[in-house]
Design a protein around this motif. Structure first.
Motif, PDB file in Angstrom:
ATOM      1  N   CYS A  83       0.842  -1.191   0.000  1.00 15.93           N
ATOM      2  CA  CYS A  83       0.000   0.000   0.000  1.00 15.93           C
ATOM      3  C   CYS A  83       0.880   1.245   0.000  1.00 15.93           C
ATOM      4  N   ALA A  84       0.523   2.190  -0.859  1.00 15.09           N
ATOM      5  CA  ALA A  84       1.232   3.464  -0.907  1.00 15.09           C
ATOM      6  C   ALA A  84       0.267   4.599  -0.602  1.00 15.09           C
ATOM      7  N   LEU A  85       0.721   5.495   0.251  1.00 10.84           N
ATOM      8  CA  LEU A  85       0.002   6.731   0.538  1.00 10.84           C
ATOM      9  C   LEU A  85       0.449   7.749  -0.504  1.00 10.84           C
ATOM     10  N   VAL A  86      -0.489   8.251  -1.295  1.00  9.14           N
ATOM     11  CA  VAL A  86      -0.153   9.121  -2.424  1.00  9.14           C
ATOM     12  C   VAL A  86      -0.979  10.402  -2.367  1.00  9.14           C
ATOM     13  N   HIS A  87      -0.269  11.525  -2.556  1.00 10.87           N
ATOM     14  CA  HIS A  87      -0.943  12.827  -2.606  1.00 10.87           C
ATOM     15  C   HIS A  87      -0.539  13.641  -3.825  1.00 10.87           C
ATOM     16  N   ASP A  88       0.199  13.023  -4.768  1.00 14.52           N
ATOM     17  CA  ASP A  88       0.613  13.754  -5.965  1.00 14.52           C
ATOM     18  C   ASP A  88       0.663  12.801  -7.159  1.00 14.52           C
ATOM     19  N   LEU A  89       0.659  13.366  -8.346  1.00 12.23           N
ATOM     20  CA  LEU A  89       0.565  12.581  -9.572  1.00 12.23           C
ATOM     21  C   LEU A  89       1.825  11.771  -9.851  1.00 12.23           C
ATOM     22  N   ALA A 105      -3.663   4.457  -0.805  1.00 16.33           N
ATOM     23  CA  ALA A 105      -4.249   5.196   0.315  1.00 16.33           C
ATOM     24  C   ALA A 105      -4.265   6.680  -0.024  1.00 16.33           C
ATOM     25  N   LEU A 106      -5.380   7.320   0.291  1.00 15.97           N
ATOM     26  CA  LEU A 106      -5.556   8.746   0.027  1.00 15.97           C
ATOM     27  C   LEU A 106      -6.055   9.447   1.277  1.00 15.97           C
ATOM     28  N   GLY A 107      -5.723  10.739   1.391  1.00 17.81           N
ATOM     29  CA  GLY A 107      -6.187  11.554   2.502  1.00 17.81           C
ATOM     30  C   GLY A 107      -7.165  12.615   2.050  1.00 17.81           C
ATOM     31  N   PRO A 113     -11.165  16.329  -4.478  1.00 20.39           N
ATOM     32  CA  PRO A 113     -11.695  15.289  -5.361  1.00 20.39           C
ATOM     33  C   PRO A 113     -11.036  15.250  -6.737  1.00 20.39           C
ATOM     34  N   GLY A 114     -10.759  16.400  -7.323  1.00 16.79           N
ATOM     35  CA  GLY A 114     -10.155  16.424  -8.653  1.00 16.79           C
ATOM     36  C   GLY A 114      -8.779  15.795  -8.672  1.00 16.79           C
ATOM     37  N   VAL A 115      -7.951  16.151  -7.703  1.00 17.04           N
ATOM     38  CA  VAL A 115      -6.609  15.567  -7.607  1.00 17.04           C
ATOM     39  C   VAL A 115      -6.722  14.076  -7.301  1.00 17.04           C
ATOM     40  N   ALA A 116      -7.629  13.713  -6.420  1.00 17.78           N
ATOM     41  CA  ALA A 116      -7.819  12.297  -6.082  1.00 17.78           C
ATOM     42  C   ALA A 116      -8.190  11.489  -7.317  1.00 17.78           C
TER      43      ALA A 116
END
Length: 152
Positions: A83-89, A105-107, A113-116
């Motif tokens: 599992c990777a926590l990702v907040h960027d493309l 995993a997302l926060g 929503p758009g970035v997600a």
């Protein structure tokens, strides 16, 4: 692709946006909850998603909480989960290309929503490169997992 998804109360609103987004991309979604924004415990939703992935009943999983941190910690306790926590493309692409992650995993409180949605699209569409160096590294990770399996 069949994708299992779960969220706690901190990720519930984003999950409600992500599920129909995945369906518009043509994926089958297995939603394990939660079903409201009332306080719940993230491990109770991380485990069912991971079980679906490790059993082969889902191809991949997505977990959402307030920061993504708790979900990623819980998920990575399950044998066979990467599992990777990702907040960027860039990380969305790299974690598939280099690490063959099977859970994302997302926060909700970190990204909108758009970035997600763009992260998810990239993560789903990026194949594992299967390069020798990446396979070797993943084998080392599996050795670590084996060494500590069953220890408390």
């Amino acid at each position: 692709m069949k994708i299992a998804i779960g969220a706690d109360h901190g990720g519930y609103s984003l999950k409600e946006v992500v599920v129909p987004f995945l369906q518009t991309l043509g994926h089958e979604v297995v939603d394990v909850g939660c079903t409201c924004d009332q306080s719940v415990d993230y491990p109770d939703y991380a485990l069912p998603v991971c079980d679906l992935v490790t059993s082969g009943k889902a191809d991949r999983g997505i977990l959402i909480c307030g920061t993504g941190i708790g979900m990623s910690i819980a998920a990575n306790k399950v044998r066979g989960i990467r599992c990777a926590l990702v907040h960027d493309l860039f990380s969305a692409q790299a974690t598939r290309d280099h690490n063959d992650t099977n859970v994302l995993a997302l926060g909700e409180r970190i990204i909108g929503p758009g970035v997600a949605q763009e992260i998810i699209r990239i993560w789903i569409e990026t194949p594992f490169s299967k390069g020798e160096r990446h396979v070797g590294r993943l084998n080392k990770v599996k050795q670590i997992e084996e060494k500590y399996a069953g220890q408390s």
